[in-house]
Design an enzyme around this catalytic site. Sequence first.
Site, PDB file in Angstrom:
ATOM      1  N   GLY A 160     -17.493 -43.499 -63.398  1.00 51.17           N
ATOM      2  CA  GLY A 160     -17.023 -43.692 -64.776  1.00 51.17           C
ATOM      3  C   GLY A 160     -18.213 -43.580 -65.710  1.00 51.17           C
ATOM      4  N   ARG A 161     -18.063 -44.183 -66.889  1.00 44.63           N
ATOM      5  CA  ARG A 161     -19.108 -44.037 -67.911  1.00 44.63           C
ATOM      6  C   ARG A 161     -20.446 -44.586 -67.433  1.00 44.63           C
ATOM      7  NH1 ARG A 161     -14.458 -46.109 -71.862  1.00 44.63           N
ATOM      8  NH2 ARG A 161     -14.055 -47.163 -69.905  1.00 44.63           N
ATOM      9  N   ILE A 162     -20.432 -45.740 -66.760  1.00 48.33           N
ATOM     10  CA  ILE A 162     -21.699 -46.335 -66.324  1.00 48.33           C
ATOM     11  C   ILE A 162     -22.296 -45.520 -65.176  1.00 48.33           C
ATOM     12  CG2 ILE A 162     -22.785 -48.415 -65.356  1.00 48.33           C
ATOM     13  CD1 ILE A 162     -20.523 -50.026 -66.831  1.00 48.33           C
ATOM     14  N   ARG A 183     -12.503 -41.681 -57.439  1.00 45.86           N
ATOM     15  CA  ARG A 183     -11.078 -41.437 -57.166  1.00 45.86           C
ATOM     16  C   ARG A 183     -10.711 -40.011 -57.541  1.00 45.86           C
ATOM     17  NH1 ARG A 183      -8.576 -46.412 -60.266  1.00 45.86           N
ATOM     18  NH2 ARG A 183     -10.368 -45.779 -61.469  1.00 45.86           N
ATOM     19  N   ALA A 243     -21.203 -53.630 -59.707  1.00 46.92           N
ATOM     20  CA  ALA A 243     -19.792 -53.492 -60.088  1.00 46.92           C
ATOM     21  C   ALA A 243     -19.104 -54.857 -60.153  1.00 46.92           C
ATOM     22  CB  ALA A 243     -19.097 -52.567 -59.119  1.00 46.92           C
ATOM     23  N   ARG A 244     -18.687 -55.362 -59.027  1.00 41.37           N
ATOM     24  CA  ARG A 244     -18.013 -56.656 -58.940  1.00 41.37           C
ATOM     25  C   ARG A 244     -18.242 -57.218 -57.556  1.00 41.37           C
ATOM     26  NH1 ARG A 244     -17.642 -57.185 -63.496  1.00 41.37           N
ATOM     27  NH2 ARG A 244     -15.865 -57.549 -64.860  1.00 41.37           N
ATOM     28  N   GLU A 273     -18.808 -65.535 -56.889  1.00 41.24           N
ATOM     29  CA  GLU A 273     -19.873 -65.970 -57.791  1.00 41.24           C
ATOM     30  C   GLU A 273     -19.350 -67.019 -58.789  1.00 41.24           C
ATOM     31  OE1 GLU A 273     -20.637 -61.949 -59.422  1.00 41.24           O
ATOM     32  OE2 GLU A 273     -20.023 -62.740 -61.374  1.00 41.24           O
ATOM     33  N   HIS A 291     -25.557 -61.670 -62.314  1.00 36.29           N
ATOM     34  CA  HIS A 291     -24.573 -60.925 -63.120  1.00 36.29           C
ATOM     35  C   HIS A 291     -25.072 -60.723 -64.556  1.00 36.29           C
ATOM     36  CE1 HIS A 291     -19.985 -59.964 -63.381  1.00 36.29           C
ATOM     37  NE2 HIS A 291     -20.693 -59.175 -64.182  1.00 36.29           N
ATOM     38  N   ILE A 292     -26.200 -60.014 -64.665  1.00 41.35           N
ATOM     39  CA  ILE A 292     -26.828 -59.847 -65.986  1.00 41.35           C
ATOM     40  C   ILE A 292     -26.934 -58.385 -66.417  1.00 41.35           C
ATOM     41  CG2 ILE A 292     -28.143 -62.000 -65.931  1.00 41.35           C
ATOM     42  CD1 ILE A 292     -30.626 -60.268 -65.070  1.00 41.35           C
TER      43      ILE A 292
HETATM   44  C1  8YV Z   1     -19.900 -59.386 -68.298  1.00 39.90           C
HETATM   45  C2  8YV Z   1     -19.175 -57.407 -66.813  1.00 39.90           C
HETATM   46  O1  8YV Z   1     -21.110 -59.962 -68.598  1.00 39.90           O
HETATM   47  O2  8YV Z   1     -18.336 -56.165 -68.636  1.00 39.90           O
HETATM   48  C3  8YV Z   1     -18.188 -56.495 -67.459  1.00 39.90           C
HETATM   49  O3  8YV Z   1     -17.231 -56.086 -66.787  1.00 39.90           O
HETATM   50  O4  8YV Z   1     -19.152 -57.565 -65.652  1.00 39.90           O
HETATM   51  C4  8YV Z   1     -20.240 -58.105 -67.595  1.00 39.90           C
HETATM   52  O5  8YV Z   1     -20.792 -57.202 -68.506  1.00 39.90           O
HETATM   53  C5  8YV Z   1     -19.072 -60.406 -67.578  1.00 39.90           C
HETATM   54  O6  8YV Z   1     -17.912 -59.919 -67.036  1.00 39.90           O
HETATM   55  C6  8YV Z   1     -18.736 -61.543 -68.531  1.00 39.90           C
HETATM   56  O7  8YV Z   1     -17.591 -61.323 -69.273  1.00 39.90           O
END
Ligand code: 8YV
Length: 332
Positions: A160-162, A183, A243-244, A273, A291-292
């Site tokens: 995607g964009r990132i 995908r 990502a997640r 997390e 998560h920064i």
């Molecule tokens: C957020 C992120 O800091 O944008 C997202 O999807 O994962 C992060 O940039 C986090 O989700 C807090 O809302």
Amino acid sequence: MSPISAKPRVLVTRSIFPEIIASLEAHFEVTSNQSDEAWSLEQLTAQLQGKQGVFTTGGDRIDAALLAACPELKICANMAVGYNNFDVDAMTAAGVLGTNAPDVLTETTADFGFALLMATARRVSESEHFLRAGLWKRWRYDMFSGTEIHGSTLGIIGMGRIGQGIARRGAHGFGMQVIYHNRSRLDAATEADCRARYVEKTELLQTADHVVLVVPYSAASHHTIGAAELALMKPTATLVNIARGGIVDDSALAVALREKRIAAAGLDVFEGEPSVHPDLLTVPNVVLTPHIASATVGTRRAMAQLAVDNLIGYLVHGQARTPVNTLVQDRV
Ligand code: 8YV
């Protein structure tokens, strides 16, 4: 008795920039959790009573049960591009709009993805811990030797964009060969701009020197990288997850790192997390950040402002900027 307000009522679930609260207060009666204490689901449900809008962050789960308990709610505005904290189907069924915060964080997050890749491949954290512990006594030819970045093969899962931002940094800045899996394949112009070649996931895992994960979380992407996928990677490879949590099987990764089946990993997101799998805390060849990836002042401000714009757009003018379930918006 409190005076009756004509303004819609909005809840802000977490501490946020004071000027963001001020811009909300120009349009809404605002209740905000500026103390930043963690609310339980019961507390969130209680706080949401009588609110038409909620400013959420990625940790706030919005599901059918919560929606049923909050019948006045009309919009959940996420200060995040990812919205796996939303049960979108339940929101659509309840007539509640969801919005996210895309675009404003793309380049900042791509910067961080690259920073984490470099810190991981070049063992920045591990060597700093060594130095801080007073263990640096002499130069050694192989001290903290890492993996080459320039000219290597960068494999991106999730384009995607990132993902595209990371591809451009790798291809144009570091002369990397970029391969990706997604995908759907990108159009030829975007592939050319990113200098990226589409490959199957297996080929990507087998050939990349650095694997970066930028896929949205869903049931389908759960454990995209587990023991079987780690076994396909080169023993010299690095893995980066911005990502997640849940995209990687953290337990399997800790084993692969300990047994040096891959060289190193860089993780900004974790299953469960802010808890981190205890085994990841004890292996040296992993860079861990809380998560920064989107955390610069300017970007976090822009993400918050976009959530505000969505709340004002929808509750005041009937049109949000970045809806994730447009059906509801179309019906209004
Ligand atoms: C957020 C992120 O800091 O944008 C997202 O999807 O994962 C992060 O940039 C986090 O989700 C807090 O809302």
